[in-house]
Design an enzyme around this catalytic site. Structure first.
Site, PDB file in Angstrom:
ATOM      1  CD  GLN A  94      36.393  49.993  39.918  1.00  0.00           C
ATOM      2  OE1 GLN A  94      36.556  51.131  40.372  1.00  0.00           O
ATOM      3  NE2 GLN A  94      37.371  49.103  39.882  1.00  0.00           N
TER       4      GLN A  94
ATOM      5  CB  SER B 246      35.462  45.184  46.748  1.00  0.00           C
ATOM      6  OG  SER B 246      36.739  44.802  47.166  1.00  0.00           O
TER       7      SER B 246
ATOM      8  CG  HIS C 177      40.777  45.990  47.259  1.00  0.00           C
ATOM      9  ND1 HIS C 177      41.558  46.235  46.152  1.00  0.00           N
ATOM     10  CD2 HIS C 177      39.943  44.991  46.916  1.00  0.00           C
ATOM     11  CE1 HIS C 177      41.212  45.390  45.188  1.00  0.00           C
ATOM     12  NE2 HIS C 177      40.219  44.628  45.628  1.00  0.00           N
TER      13      HIS C 177
ATOM     14  CB  CYS D   1      50.269  40.092  30.561  1.00  0.00           C
ATOM     15  SG  CYS D   1      50.901  41.717  30.209  1.00  0.00           S
TER      16      CYS D   1
HETATM   17  C1  LIG Z   1      37.907  44.968  41.633  1.00  0.00           C
HETATM   18  C2  LIG Z   1      36.640  44.497  41.043  1.00  0.00           C
HETATM   19  C3  LIG Z   1      36.131  43.225  41.333  1.00  0.00           C
HETATM   20  C4  LIG Z   1      36.855  42.249  42.228  1.00  0.00           C
HETATM   21  O1  LIG Z   1      36.853  42.680  43.549  1.00  0.00           O
HETATM   22  P1  LIG Z   1      37.787  41.991  44.652  1.00  0.00           P
HETATM   23  O2  LIG Z   1      37.294  42.542  45.936  1.00  0.00           O
HETATM   24  O3  LIG Z   1      39.178  42.395  44.331  1.00  0.00           O
HETATM   25  O4  LIG Z   1      37.570  40.511  44.563  1.00  0.00           O
HETATM   26  C5  LIG Z   1      34.932  42.860  40.751  1.00  0.00           C
HETATM   27  N1  LIG Z   1      34.273  43.696  39.939  1.00  0.00           N
HETATM   28  C6  LIG Z   1      34.733  44.916  39.632  1.00  0.00           C
HETATM   29  C7  LIG Z   1      33.942  45.798  38.724  1.00  0.00           C
HETATM   30  C8  LIG Z   1      35.936  45.355  40.171  1.00  0.00           C
HETATM   31  O5  LIG Z   1      36.400  46.560  39.843  1.00  0.00           O
END
Ligand SMILES: *Cc1c(COP(=O)(O)O)cnc(C)c1O
Length: 405
Positions: free
Chosen positions: A182, A202, A204, A329
């Site tokens: 993030q 990441s 996405h 959930c």
């Molecule tokens: C989204 C997220 C992940 C997981 O990332 P992916 O690429 O979806 O496996 C891990 N840590 C944090 C803080 C995230 O926001």
């Protein structure tokens, strides 16, 4: 014109930026080569494209291109970091330090490592969501081989004092991993200045495609080694075998390049909109509480608890807005968010919280709409709430003797 539904869940995922998609497309068709094919131009073109993506990422986080390992995303990068360090440095020690508000991709991994004999300390956080550096120092033992603390939290957006944590880890010769899924692309990141040895990110979460991400692995001072989770081929310096996902890697690189040039402007714009939404809600409703540190947080994030309102009912009343609530959930039962609970937020208030995640395509029109609809929905639910009525009349609910039926 306002288009419904409104997407306000950018911490969960983001749409691929059209500019990112554009750069990816040729690598599905005419430029389809395997980046590991050394004998022809198809391979060389793919290899060049991957090299360019490495440059774009290295630029964004200030590292060497050789220090980037491509993975399927931050979940895999987190697993590779924790299990990789645990496997490689086991003789040195069996103690790992992390925090209670980490992502499940960290907490579920440390839980597994505990079953394998590792000792894990879960640092608490204050009411603002931040860890305490003195508590961290006190938790370190001669057995500590790894500290894993996230950069920015996915629920409440708070930004941990990563540079200070890195300094403490350096002094003690402990490897420091940071889940920056993030943070990278949203706030400035410099792995040297922050003393980071391993860092997950990441695509996405930053307008790239799903299913691709990376791990920064420090090569000097110290040279971090990881035991691989997958065998075969020896790609990515032996740390992550498997044919590279070239189109997605190209997308990740482009997403990083766009973030680098636009981050500063984007943050100003998003902070203004987030503050507008926050002020709108907080000025028109009483008994609402901001979760997380009021300043040390992402411009994209707003997390608020609404007293006397049931979170799920609130979400039901806001069906044309894509939001996350403080209830997960995960099982058959509705559990209140463990992150909010860790801040000391009561179970009721944790259940009644909403996470607003703003992003690149959020508009002022959407902000106004969401603010208005949230205020309406909360007011409507409170009109039906006898508890809210009693509280308004000045009755101390804690002193009420409830009769059982
Ligand atoms: C989204 C997220 C992940 C997981 O990332 P992916 O690429 O979806 O496996 C891990 N840590 C944090 C803080 C995230 O926001």
């Amino acid at each position: 014109m306002l288009k419904l539904p409104v997407y306000m869940d950018y911490h969960s995922t983001t749409p691929v930026d059209p500019r990112v998609l554009e750069t990816m497309l040729p690598y599905f068709s005419e430029k389809f080569g395997n980046a590991a094919s050394k004998n022809h131009s198809f391979g060389w073109n793919a290899e060049d494209a991957v090299a360019k993506a490495r440059e774009q990422i290295a630029q964004l986080i200030s590292c060497n291109t050789k220090e980037i390992v491509f993975t399927s995303g931050a979940t895999e990068s987190n697993n590779l970091s924790l299990k990789g360090v645990a496997g490689m440095y086991r003789e040195k020690g069996n103690h790992i330090i992390t925090a209670v508000t980490e992502h499940k991709a960290i907490l579920d991994t440390t839980k597994r490592l505990e079953k394998e004999g590792f000792e894990v300390t879960y640092l608490p956080v204050g009411a603002d969501g931040l860890i305490d550096l003195e508590t961290l120092k006190a938790a370190i033992t001669p057995q500590t081989i790894l500290i894993s603390i996230m950069l920015a939290n996915n629920e409440i957006g708070v930004i941990q004092p990563v540079a200070e944590i890195g300094k403490i880890a350096k002094e003690k010769g402990i490897i420091f991993h940071c889940d920056a899924a993030q943070g990278v692309g949203k706030i400035p990141v410099n792995v040297d200045e922050m003393g980071i040895d391993l860092m997950s990110f990441s695509a996405h979460k930053i307008y790239g495609p799903k299913g691709v991400g990376g791990l920064y692995v420090r090569r000097k001072k110290p040279r971090v080694r990881l035991s691989a989770m997958m065998d075969g081929g020896g790609h990515e310096r032996g740390m992550r075998s498997g044919t590279l996902n070239v189109p997605s890697i190209v997308g990740l690189g482009e997403a990083c390049a766009i973030c680098e040039t636009e981050m500063e402007q984007e943050n100003l714009r998003l902070a203004e909109m987030r503050n507008k939404l926050q002020n709108h809600i907080m000025s028109e409703l009483d008994e609402v509480y901001l979760n997380g540190h009021p300043e040390k947080r992402l411009a994209q994030n707003l997390n608020i608890s609404f007293a006397y309102v049931e979170g799920e009912s609130l979400m039901m009343g806001l069906k044309e807005i894509a939001l996350s609530s403080g209830s997960a959930c995960t099982t058959a039962t509705l559990e209140p968010s463990y992150v909010l609970r860790a801040l000391g937020v009561g179970s009721d208030l944790a259940h009644s919280s909403l996470r607003f995640g703003l992003g690149r395509f959020t508009t002022h029109e959407e902000i106004d709409y969401v603010g208005k609809r949230v205020v309406e929905a909360v007011n409507r639910l409170r009109e039906m709430s006898p508890l809210y009525e009693m509280a308004k009349e000045g009755i101390d609910l804690k002193s009420v003797q409830w009769t059982e039926h």
